[in-house]
Design an enzyme around this catalytic site. Structure first.
Site, PDB file in Angstrom:
ATOM      1  N   TYR A   1      -2.367   5.646  -4.747  1.00 53.58           N
ATOM      2  CA  TYR A   1      -3.462   6.617  -4.698  1.00 53.58           C
ATOM      3  C   TYR A   1      -3.013   7.810  -5.518  1.00 53.58           C
ATOM      4  O   TYR A   1      -1.842   8.214  -5.427  1.00 53.58           O
ATOM      5  CB  TYR A   1      -3.727   7.071  -3.257  1.00 53.58           C
ATOM      6  CG  TYR A   1      -4.431   6.056  -2.392  1.00 53.58           C
ATOM      7  CD1 TYR A   1      -5.723   5.630  -2.702  1.00 53.58           C
ATOM      8  CD2 TYR A   1      -3.832   5.539  -1.253  1.00 53.58           C
ATOM      9  CE1 TYR A   1      -6.385   4.715  -1.895  1.00 53.58           C
ATOM     10  CE2 TYR A   1      -4.485   4.621  -0.445  1.00 53.58           C
ATOM     11  CZ  TYR A   1      -5.766   4.212  -0.770  1.00 53.58           C
ATOM     12  OH  TYR A   1      -6.411   3.311   0.019  1.00 53.58           O
TER      13      TYR A   1
ATOM     14  N   SER B   1       0.829  -1.203   0.000  1.00 54.10           N
ATOM     15  CA  SER B   1       0.000   0.000   0.000  1.00 54.10           C
ATOM     16  C   SER B   1       0.865   1.255   0.000  1.00 54.10           C
ATOM     17  O   SER B   1       1.970   1.262   0.560  1.00 54.10           O
ATOM     18  CB  SER B   1      -0.878  -0.013   1.255  1.00 54.10           C
ATOM     19  OG  SER B   1      -1.346   1.289   1.546  1.00 54.10           O
TER      20      SER B   1
HETATM   21  C1  LIG Z   1      -6.996  -1.888   7.632  1.00 58.52           C
HETATM   22  C2  LIG Z   1      -7.173  -1.847   6.141  1.00 58.52           C
HETATM   23  C3  LIG Z   1      -6.404  -0.967   5.401  1.00 58.52           C
HETATM   24  C4  LIG Z   1      -6.540  -0.939   4.006  1.00 58.52           C
HETATM   25  N1  LIG Z   1      -5.716  -0.114   3.284  1.00 58.52           N
HETATM   26  C5  LIG Z   1      -5.812  -0.121   1.930  1.00 58.52           C
HETATM   27  C6  LIG Z   1      -4.919   0.670   1.153  1.00 58.52           C
HETATM   28  O1  LIG Z   1      -4.039   1.354   1.684  1.00 58.52           O
HETATM   29  N2  LIG Z   1      -5.071   0.637  -0.187  1.00 58.52           N
HETATM   30  C7  LIG Z   1      -6.027  -0.121  -0.809  1.00 58.52           C
HETATM   31  O2  LIG Z   1      -6.130  -0.113  -2.028  1.00 58.52           O
HETATM   32  N3  LIG Z   1      -6.858  -0.902  -0.093  1.00 58.52           N
HETATM   33  C8  LIG Z   1      -6.778  -0.923   1.254  1.00 58.52           C
HETATM   34  N4  LIG Z   1      -7.618  -1.734   1.971  1.00 58.52           N
HETATM   35  C9  LIG Z   1      -8.587  -2.587   1.272  1.00 58.52           C
HETATM   36  C10 LIG Z   1      -7.993  -3.966   0.967  1.00 58.52           C
HETATM   37  O3  LIG Z   1      -7.022  -3.888  -0.042  1.00 58.52           O
HETATM   38  C11 LIG Z   1      -9.087  -4.945   0.488  1.00 58.52           C
HETATM   39  O4  LIG Z   1      -9.791  -4.354  -0.588  1.00 58.52           O
HETATM   40  C12 LIG Z   1     -10.054  -5.353   1.571  1.00 58.52           C
HETATM   41  O5  LIG Z   1      -9.386  -5.472   2.812  1.00 58.52           O
HETATM   42  C13 LIG Z   1     -10.712  -6.686   1.208  1.00 58.52           C
HETATM   43  O6  LIG Z   1     -11.662  -7.060   2.152  1.00 58.52           O
HETATM   44  P1  LIG Z   1     -11.352  -8.121   3.333  1.00 58.52           P
HETATM   45  O7  LIG Z   1     -10.346  -7.472   4.215  1.00 58.52           O
HETATM   46  O8  LIG Z   1     -12.667  -8.274   4.030  1.00 58.52           O
HETATM   47  O9  LIG Z   1     -10.873  -9.380   2.706  1.00 58.52           O
HETATM   48  C14 LIG Z   1      -7.486  -1.775   3.362  1.00 58.52           C
HETATM   49  C15 LIG Z   1      -8.247  -2.667   4.139  1.00 58.52           C
HETATM   50  C16 LIG Z   1      -8.092  -2.710   5.509  1.00 58.52           C
HETATM   51  C17 LIG Z   1      -8.897  -3.706   6.296  1.00 58.52           C
END
Ligand SMILES: Cc1cc2nc3c(=O)[nH]c(=O)nc-3n(C[C@H](O)[C@H](O)[C@H](O)COP(=O)(O)O)c2cc1C
Length: 386
Positions: free
Chosen positions: A128, A105
């Site tokens: 982003y 990320s």
């Molecule tokens: C704590 C947290 C931080 C996240 N940070 C990002 C991020 O920085 N960039 C991004 O594209 N998705 C981010 N996501 C989304 C995840 O890439 C993903 O789409 C999502 O966690 C999938 O769902 P699941 O955790 O229920 O499997 C984040 C998710 C969580 C839980």
């Protein structure tokens, strides 16, 4: 004992300060989409076939133009290094030991250069778009220098939704450690020691820029404010022209946007609702997947995430048209609970469960499952018994 993802989640809750556990675990507003991401997997059942010699099972498959030993990878999750000391490095090591990629990320403690120096396995980068294009250019340069060939552009976060748990815990306004917060953190001594050992966390991608301030909390807050809220398809086309590697749009939930992604020159999409952290009330990803697969009809690669906690969830996503899936919270719970060993435990568990599920369906490979497609599943029949 951690034998499934829910066990890891409970262990993570015990180890992490609440402010961070809630940040990982929570969703936006009423958390309806967060819940639907899990619940809607049950709308599909697995077709069981028998007497087909399933003694050998092959989990290898192709996604993003490469062969992989398993049909999943670690998706981009911000601040891994706040859930465990050197969290990004721990996650990357566990992923690479299992032979799968990790997507880092933008909001990470470890920089791409640090990760590249510690592990040689496959790395992708999640971007982003920032209103200051100079920062974006610099991030792209960091990705090129680290040998990243796949960029995930996250398109569902031009504006950030409200996560009420974070509001309640004061996570949203956090820019430094106040005495009150220090007291709350001190209730988790194991985590505190781990953090002290790892040293002051910073957001690796921008730590060298003094205008972002000092320490991960202040830097993340300054970075968040620079995310471009005017993000549009023109930016995707612009990025396409500047990035010669693979470009994946993450956060597609409608067939129309999937077709637009193809027209804008994306190499793949991730059907994702950001794990129920953005538009609450949006449909679950497993409900969105069949319509998107039908609209694209094989003309663009589809990855999938949202709510994957079981081997059967992976089977369902692959049967409905995904070439591979991204793990999110599933591995983060493992990381927060036990560091690198916790991630390794979750990956081993999902691998085992996936293999057994395939075999119990009478299938011997992911290739066979993908060839069967939706025929490997049936829709759950509503119970007629009151
Ligand atoms: C704590 C947290 C931080 C996240 N940070 C990002 C991020 O920085 N960039 C991004 O594209 N998705 C981010 N996501 C989304 C995840 O890439 C993903 O789409 C999502 O966690 C999938 O769902 P699941 O955790 O229920 O499997 C984040 C998710 C969580 C839980």
């Amino acid at each position: 004992m951690i034998i499934n993802v829910e066990d890891a989640r409970r262990a993570a809750r015990r180890r992490l300060p609440r402010i961070f556990f809630d940040y990982v675990d929570g969703g936006s507003f009423a958390e309806e989409t967060l819940a639907a991401n899990r619940a809607d997997f049950s709308r599909w059942t697995l077709v069981q076939r028998v007497l087909n010699d399933v003694s050998q099972r092959d989990l290898t498959t192709r996604f993003l133009g490469a062969a992989h030993p398993l049909p999943f990878m670690l998706g981009p999750v911000g601040f891994l290094g706040l859930y465990a000391g050197n969290g990004e490095i721990a996650a990357a090591r566990a992923a690479h030991a299992a032979g799968i990629p990790l997507c880092l990320s933008t909001f990470s403690i470890a920089s791409l250069a640090t990760l590249r120096a510690t592990t040689s396995g496959p790395l992708a980068f999640q971007l982003y778009v920032m209103s200051d294009r100079g920062i974006g250019d610099e991030l792209l340069e960091q990705a090129r220098a680290a040998g990243v060939d796949t960029l995930f552009l996250t398109v569902d976060t031009a504006i950030t939704s409200v996560r009420e748990r974070d509001l309640r815990n004061g996570f949203r306004s956090l820019t430094r450690i106040t005495p009150g917060l220090a007291l709350r953190l001190a209730t988790r001594p194991g985590w505190c020691l781990d953090m002290l050992r790892a040293g002051l966390p910073e957001v690796g991608a921008v730590a060298h820029r003094p205008e972002f301030g000092k320490g991960a909390l202040e830097q993340a807050s300054n970075l968040s404010r620079r995310i471009d809220t005017r993000l549009s398809w023109r930016d995707v086309e612009d990025l396409r022209a500047r990035w010669s590697g693979k470009l994946v749009l993450k956060g597609i939930l409608s067939p129309e946007d999937a077709l637009a992604a193809r027209a804008a020159g994306a190499d793949a999409i991730v059907v994702s609702n950001h794990g129920g952290r953005q538009l609450d009330g949006a449909c679950s990803t497993i409900a969105a997947l069949p319509g998107i697969a039908e609209a694209l009809d094989g003309s663009l690669e589809i990855l999938f995430d949202g709510g994957i906690r079981r081997g059967a969830d992976i089977v369902k996503a692959l049967a409905l048209g995904a070439s591979g899936v991204l793990l999110g919270r599933a591995y983060v719970y493992g990381l927060a609970a036990r560091g690198e060993a916790g991630v390794a435990r979750i990956l081993a568990h999902l691998t085992e469960e996936l293999s057994l599920t395939l075999g119990l369906m009478g299938l011997t490979s992911i290739a066979e499952l993908k060839a069967l497609g939706p025929a490997a599943l049936s829709r759950r029949v509503a119970s007629t018994v009151d």
